[in-house]
Scaffold this active site. Structure first.
Site, PDB file in Angstrom:
ATOM      1  N   PRO A  19       0.759  -1.262   0.038  1.00  0.00           N
ATOM      2  CA  PRO A  19      -0.113   0.051   0.068  1.00  0.00           C
ATOM      3  C   PRO A  19       0.781   1.204   0.142  1.00  0.00           C
ATOM      4  CG  PRO A  19       0.003  -0.948   2.188  1.00  0.00           C
ATOM      5  CD  PRO A  19       0.675  -1.848   1.174  1.00  0.00           C
ATOM      6  N   CYS A  20       1.427   1.597  -1.190  1.00  0.00           N
ATOM      7  CA  CYS A  20       2.409   2.769  -1.394  1.00  0.00           C
ATOM      8  C   CYS A  20       1.156   4.119  -1.338  1.00  0.00           C
ATOM      9  CB  CYS A  20       3.195   2.705  -2.477  1.00  0.00           C
ATOM     10  SG  CYS A  20       2.222   2.235  -3.923  1.00  0.00           S
ATOM     11  N   HIS A  21      -0.094   3.827  -1.495  1.00  0.00           N
ATOM     12  CA  HIS A  21      -0.943   4.883  -1.495  1.00  0.00           C
ATOM     13  C   HIS A  21      -1.122   5.498  -0.110  1.00  0.00           C
ATOM     14  CE1 HIS A  21      -3.341   1.359  -0.767  1.00  0.00           C
ATOM     15  NE2 HIS A  21      -4.054   2.148  -0.025  1.00  0.00           N
TER      16      HIS A  21
END
Length: 166
Positions: free
Chosen positions: A125-127
């Protein structure tokens, strides 16, 4: 390696696997993205277990993924990507906090570069990484998709049904 595409609430996703492990999950207009000819052969049964998990995620029912992952990157990138998976669902961290989490508090800029090279969107989850002020910063799939994913995780986005189409 093999790949396939699926439809999602944030547009078409390209699933890339190698030896049964997810190595890439790319959005339309993903930047940077490898050339599609590096994805191997198209196979419509590539990582079928991902489908149910994405359906649950986009329905707001799944907070983490349970898949074999094999992203390709440097040791530093691998450490950053592993730390991304520790950011709680619905939460956000700054690049500085992520740098601290990997034991390199002065490396926020390098962490940002590694974060931007994450090949496995959504699942890794780089978001969930934002600027130090809390502002949404760049995202490989576009800031609008980042906002949608964060809103989804906070329960404030409409949760459209995901129909997996191969």
């Amino acid at each position: 390696m093999s790949y396939r595409t699926i439809s999602s609430p944030i547009g078409e996703l390209t699933v890339v696997e190698r030896d049964g492990a997810l190595v890439g999950l790319y959005m339309t207009d993903h930047k940077p993205a490898p050339r599609s000819e590096t994805f191997g052969e198209r196979e419509d049964d590539t990582l079928p277990q991902l489908d149910a998990q994405l359906v649950e995620y986009f329905a707001g029912e799944r907070t983490s993924f349970d898949l074999p992952l094999a992203p390709t990157g440097s040791d530093f990138q691998q450490r950053v990507w592993a730390a991304l998976r520790t950011i709680p669902y619905g939460d956000t961290w700054s690049y500085g906090r992520l740098a601290e989490a990997i034991g390199q508090p002065g490396a926020a800029r390098a962490v940002g570069l590694a974060n931007g090279r994450n090949p496995i969107s959504i699942v890794v989850p780089c978001h969930r990484v934002v600027g130090s002020s809390g502002k949404l910063t760049g995202y490989a799939g576009g800031v609008e998709r980042k906002a949608f994913l964060l809103d989804l995780e906070r329960g404030s986005a409409e949760q459209p049904a995901l129909v997996v189409q191969r």
